[in-house]
Write a protein that holds these residues in place. Structure first.
Motif, PDB file in Angstrom:
ATOM      1  N   ILE A  59       0.839  -1.196   0.000  1.00  0.00           N
ATOM      2  CA  ILE A  59       0.000   0.000   0.000  1.00  0.00           C
ATOM      3  C   ILE A  59       0.880   1.254   0.000  1.00  0.00           C
ATOM      4  O   ILE A  59       0.643   2.203  -0.742  1.00  0.00           O
ATOM      5  N   GLY A  62       2.274   1.785  -3.377  1.00  0.00           N
ATOM      6  CA  GLY A  62       1.215   2.279  -4.258  1.00  0.00           C
ATOM      7  C   GLY A  62       0.960   3.762  -4.057  1.00  0.00           C
ATOM      8  O   GLY A  62       0.878   4.541  -5.017  1.00  0.00           O
ATOM      9  N   VAL A  63       0.870   4.180  -2.799  1.00  0.00           N
ATOM     10  CA  VAL A  63       0.574   5.591  -2.491  1.00  0.00           C
ATOM     11  C   VAL A  63       1.730   6.482  -2.942  1.00  0.00           C
ATOM     12  O   VAL A  63       1.526   7.540  -3.559  1.00  0.00           O
ATOM     13  N   LEU A  86     -11.055   7.763  -7.558  1.00  0.00           N
ATOM     14  CA  LEU A  86      -9.865   7.407  -6.779  1.00  0.00           C
ATOM     15  C   LEU A  86     -10.197   7.452  -5.287  1.00  0.00           C
ATOM     16  O   LEU A  86      -9.783   6.588  -4.506  1.00  0.00           O
ATOM     17  N   GLY A  90      -9.998   4.097  -3.610  1.00  0.00           N
ATOM     18  CA  GLY A  90      -8.826   3.983  -2.736  1.00  0.00           C
ATOM     19  C   GLY A  90      -9.127   4.360  -1.293  1.00  0.00           C
ATOM     20  O   GLY A  90      -8.464   3.905  -0.372  1.00  0.00           O
ATOM     21  N   PHE A  94     -11.186   0.029  -0.988  1.00  0.00           N
ATOM     22  CA  PHE A  94      -9.934  -0.688  -0.747  1.00  0.00           C
ATOM     23  C   PHE A  94      -9.673  -0.928   0.744  1.00  0.00           C
ATOM     24  O   PHE A  94      -9.474  -2.065   1.174  1.00  0.00           O
TER      25      PHE A  94
END
Ligand code: CUA
Length: 336
Positions: A59, A62-63, A86, A90, A94
């Motif tokens: 994560i 990804g961020v 998003l 997100g 998620f």
């Protein structure tokens, strides 16, 4: 002269992390590490940790990648509609999915908390300030008291009944399983199943007063036969001292008030306030994991108890003088 400032090394953080990683990982091994499990319950905790760590890393990457994308690759305004998706994807979907999956997995490996479980070895441990009172339940229904040390047979289940007579402590053997609070007026249970032999460290994991950090113990996991021999020896009374020096130690012990607080089975000493000393010389450490087991440690401890462990119930017995302290050290360390 024209001076161009040297560009900051963009890869510096990555290089530092790669260099520091081995140092960090060495902290994962050892006799007091949850990441070097020696029992089934600790293995479950370590697995959960690695799943959470791996997921957290994914994560994070990804961020950071997204942040890099909007800062470096496509700076400026973005389509509001995409931004909304998003946030919903997100920011809501998620995390809900990830946290639900983690919750289900976490619940599935939660230790059994049902009372009256069956185990091969039954041990009661009470938190004292700042040491551990330990009782082994014998097959014939009697119990044997010892202190500050746990020994277990490898591959067998051990059920701990945990309580406290004073404040809240927490019983923790990181290499074997999770921590469990010891609460006055209540008995908590902990089932452990060690998978390999070795000596591990245990500690109190709940702040319980001045010498909380000196409230430790050793755990030795042994083959069944060695364990049986050890427990049989612990259940026997202390041997009558054969040598003059150790006999003198027993005399000092009996005539200076030690027996008011300590028991030595097989002698007239039957105090209950402090640790049972019947086989104290056979233990792996002295003063609840604080000092190495050797005659000098007894001399040091008895003469300076409250310097070594501030707030300890046992007063300093410096007044006895070196000869008597040495005799006590010789006697107590002979109690194997
Ligand atoms: Cu006992 Cu902290």
């Amino acid at each position: 002269m024209d001076r161009t400032p040297t560009a900051p090394d963009a890869l510096l953080p990555v290089r530092s992390a790669v260099l520091l990683l081995p140092l960090l990982l060495t902290g994962c091994a050892g006799s007091q590490s949850i990441l070097d499990p020696a029992g089934i319950q600790a293995e479950r905790i370590a697995t959960l940790f690695w799943w959470m760590f791996g997921g957290g890393m994914l994560i994070w990457v990804g961020v950071v990648a997204l942040a890099g994308y909007v800062i470096k690759v496509r700076p400026g305004n973005h389509q509001p509609l995409k931004g909304q998706w998003l946030i919903i994807g997100g920011g809501i979907l998620f995390p809900t999915l990830v946290l639900t999956a983690l919750l289900i997995y976490g619940l599935s490996i939660m230790p059994e908390t049902r009372l009256n479980q069956r185990a091969d070895v039954n041990i009661s441990v009470a938190g004292e300030q700042w040491w551990w009172r330990v009782h082994y339940q014998m097959p014939d229904g009697t119990s044997v008291e010892l202190a500050n040390e746990i020994r277990l047979p490898v591959g067998k289940t051990a059920l701990f009944k945990l309580t406290s007579s004073n404040v809240i402590h927490s019983f923790w053997i990181p290499a074997l399983g999770g921590k469990v609070d010891m609460i006055p007026g209540r008995t908590n249970q902990l089932l452990l199943e060690p998978r390999r032999t070795g000596t591990f460290k245990g500690a109190c994991a709940e702040y319980c007063g001045t010498s909380h950090s000196f409230m430790r113990f050793r755990v030795r996991v042994m083959e069944q036969q060695a364990f049986d021999e050890w427990l049989a020896n612990q259940s026997r009374p202390a041997q009558i001292p054969a040598r003059t020096s150790t006999r003198e130690g027993l005399r000092v012990f009996m005539s200076n008030g030690c027996a008011t607080c300590h028991s030595i089975r097989g002698t007239a000493a039957n105090g209950e306030l402090g640790p049972d000393l019947t086989h104290v010389g056979s233990r792996l450490s002295l003063a609840a994991g604080t000092l190495p087991m050797q005659p000098e440690s007894f001399v040091h401890w008895i003469g300076h108890s409250r310097d070594i462990k501030p707030g300890a119930v046992m007063p300093r017995f410096e007044v006895l003088g070196p000869d008597k302290l040495e005799a006590l050290g010789a006697y107590l360390s002979s109690l194997k």
